[in-house]
Design an enzyme around this catalytic site. Structure first.
Site, mmCIF file in Angstrom:
data_model
loop_
_atom_site.group_PDB
_atom_site.id
_atom_site.type_symbol
_atom_site.label_atom_id
_atom_site.label_comp_id
_atom_site.label_asym_id
_atom_site.label_seq_id
_atom_site.Cartn_x
_atom_site.Cartn_y
_atom_site.Cartn_z
ATOM 1 N NE ARG A 261 17.905 -4.799 -49.016
ATOM 2 C CZ ARG A 261 18.948 -3.935 -47.592
ATOM 3 N NH1 ARG A 261 18.231 -3.109 -47.225
ATOM 4 N NH2 ARG A 261 19.687 -3.595 -47.828
ATOM 5 N NE ARG A 276 10.383 0.073 -44.518
ATOM 6 C CZ ARG A 276 11.306 0.170 -43.766
ATOM 7 N NH1 ARG A 276 11.747 -1.206 -44.381
ATOM 8 N NH2 ARG A 276 11.892 1.368 -42.767
ATOM 9 C CD GLU A 348 19.514 2.442 -41.918
ATOM 10 O OE1 GLU A 348 19.961 1.312 -42.772
ATOM 11 O OE2 GLU A 348 18.673 1.563 -41.164
ATOM 12 C CB SER A 351 23.742 0.908 -41.905
ATOM 13 O OG SER A 351 23.462 -0.817 -40.203
ATOM 14 N NE ARG A 388 15.876 4.180 -46.680
ATOM 15 C CZ ARG A 388 15.671 3.498 -45.593
ATOM 16 N NH1 ARG A 388 15.656 3.860 -44.525
ATOM 17 N NH2 ARG A 388 14.506 2.819 -45.428
#
Length: 464
Positions: A261, A276, A348, A351, A388
């Site tokens: 990403r 991130r 988070e 999801s 994560r």
């Protein structure tokens, strides 16, 4: 993509749903284009019918030897053919404009999704686990990883730039262990393991909703492929351009892949650490269902992600995202947020989204019921991201001396290692291995025979 027939029949409901997303009405523009499109299609059919009629008359004139009449009709046919071409070009422009408008609009939120502008409008669904208490100030994951000498951001920056990391030794082993653990959990829960491509075509990225609106968030190769931002893209597209048999549902798939990403909109956010990254590994879950099954499947998928966290003993809370915080393709999303003591915050980690028929219409993924075909429903969820989860383990299982205790469920996957230190990975003793098994801490698959076989194998390797 939205069903223009449904919009035609429910323009006010469509605009009201967009308003819940914070968007202006769009039905009028869409229906004007739709009306113009249908008008042109009718005119093209009329011109084509006239053209076909003239062709028959030309044949009859020639059969009678009336060349003058035939030549007159040929000129008339040329006019009809020209009319068809002009209208077809206009139709192409209208269809492109209509598709462009539809492509730019997000999925409509489900009725039970709370209304809100941003994450402040999200609502708590449930919370699990007890937050760890420390006799010292807990460190953030990057402090722990760097002090252990097993997490190197400087080396990664030298090679690739910002938002990359090099994992070494036991942390590299932990990444591999987490991937295997997640896949085993998901396969045991009924998901089929898939090893998909990591590069996809425009059509695949369009099918799941990344294109055309979010191309800047992706990485693209010089020869036109897109690096996948999540395994959702290749897994969901496996049913694209298909008509499936209803009895095959639900279809459940899981895959472990790298994800890429650009983080185009994340300037200044989480600049330190692994939260991130441009490149990270993740195990993804994807389900394909009938419309009647998707709501229950959404709850099941979310429960599976939660079950993994529970096996790891990581405290979390599950939030229902509001209309302003949901992803583009989703009609309802649960975010699972894990507790990070170093940040003193929930962040988070998964999801899980029900996309309804939104992606299916873009992909032309359908199922047969009777004589008719209907769009399938697609769902996706993280189960779980490797990086994560590692962050959460480091922060929740840290010790005052800077070492990190390995969660009991991961010990078999770590070759018996129970503690991560700077230089030495401490293996589990035969006694503690058996004790953990008896207590049920290692039986992560709810399969005693499987767990026992793993322990026996490990015990054979441990020197006594």
């Amino acid at each position: 993509m939205h069903d223009i027939k449904w919009i035609r029949q429910n323009p006010d409901a469509f605009d009201a749903a967009l308003a819940r997303r914070g968007l202006p009405p769009a039905s009028k523009v869409l229906l004007n284009l739709d009306e113009e499109k249908r008008k042109l299609q009718t005119e093209i059919q009329s011109w084509q019918s006239e053209k076909n009629k003239i062709a028959k008359e030309i044949g009859m004139a020639k059969a009678k030897g009336d060349e003058a009449r035939a030549n007159e009709l040929i000129l008339k046919q040329d006019v009809s053919a020209s009319g068809v071409q002009v209208h077809e070009k206009n139709l192409d422009k209208i269809e492109e404009a209509l598709k462009g408008h539809l492509d730019s609009l997000p999925n409509l939120p489900a009725d039970d999704v709370p209304e809100g502008k941003d994450e402040k409008g999200n609502t708590l669904v449930r919370e699990w686990g007890k937050k760890p208490e420390f006799s010292f100030k807990p460190k953030e994951h990057f402090e722990l990883g760097e002090k252990l000498g097993l997490m190197d951001f400087e080396a990664a920056a030298k090679i690739s730039g910002a938002r990359f990391v090099v994992l070494k030794g036991t942390l590299a082993k932990l990444e591999r262990a987490l991937a295997s653990f997640f896949l085993d959990m998901n396969v045991n829960a009924g998901y089929t393991e898939i090893a998909p491509p990591f590069l996809v075509k425009d059509s695949a990225a369009y099918g799941t909703g990344q294109l055309p609106k979010f191309g800047e968030d992706l990485f693209k190769t010089t020869n036109g492929f897109w690096l996948i931002p999540t395994a959702e893209v290749p897994l969901t597209n496996l049913v694209g351009d298909s008509i499936l048999e209803e009895e095959k549902f639900p279809i459940r798939m899981t895959a472990y892949t790298p994800c890429f990403r650009s983080e185009a909109g994340a300037a200044g956010k989480d600049t330190r650490g692994m939260i991130r990254q441009h490149q990270f590994s993740k195990v993804e879950m994807v389900s394909v269902t009938t419309p009647e099954q998707s709501k229950d499947e959404h709850e099941r998928m979310t429960g599976q992600a939660e079950a993994i966290l529970q096996k790891l003993g990581l405290p979390y809370r599950t939030m229902m995202l509001c209309t302003g915080d949901m992803g583009f393709s989703s009609e309802k999303t649960y975010d699972i947020e894990v507790w990070l003591p170093g940040q003193n915050a929930f962040r988070e980690i998964s999801s899980c989204s029900n996309c309804g028929a939104f992606q299916a219409r873009r992909m032309k993924a359908r199922f047969k019921r009777g004589k008719d075909n209907f769009p399938v429903h697609t769902l996706n969820g993280s189960g779980l991201p490797i990086g994560r989860t590692m962050v959460a383990i480091l922060e929740n299982y840290q010790n005052e001396d800077g070492s990190v205790t390995v969660p009991a469920a991961l010990v078999p996957y770590m070759g018996g290692i129970t503690r991560i230190t700077a230089d030495v990975a401490e293996p589990m003793t035969p006694e503690s291995m058996v004790e953990a098994f008896v207590k049920g801490q290692i039986n992560h698959l709810d399969d005693p025979q499987n767990a026992l076989e793993r322990i026996i194998d490990l015990l054979r390797r441990i020197p006594v």
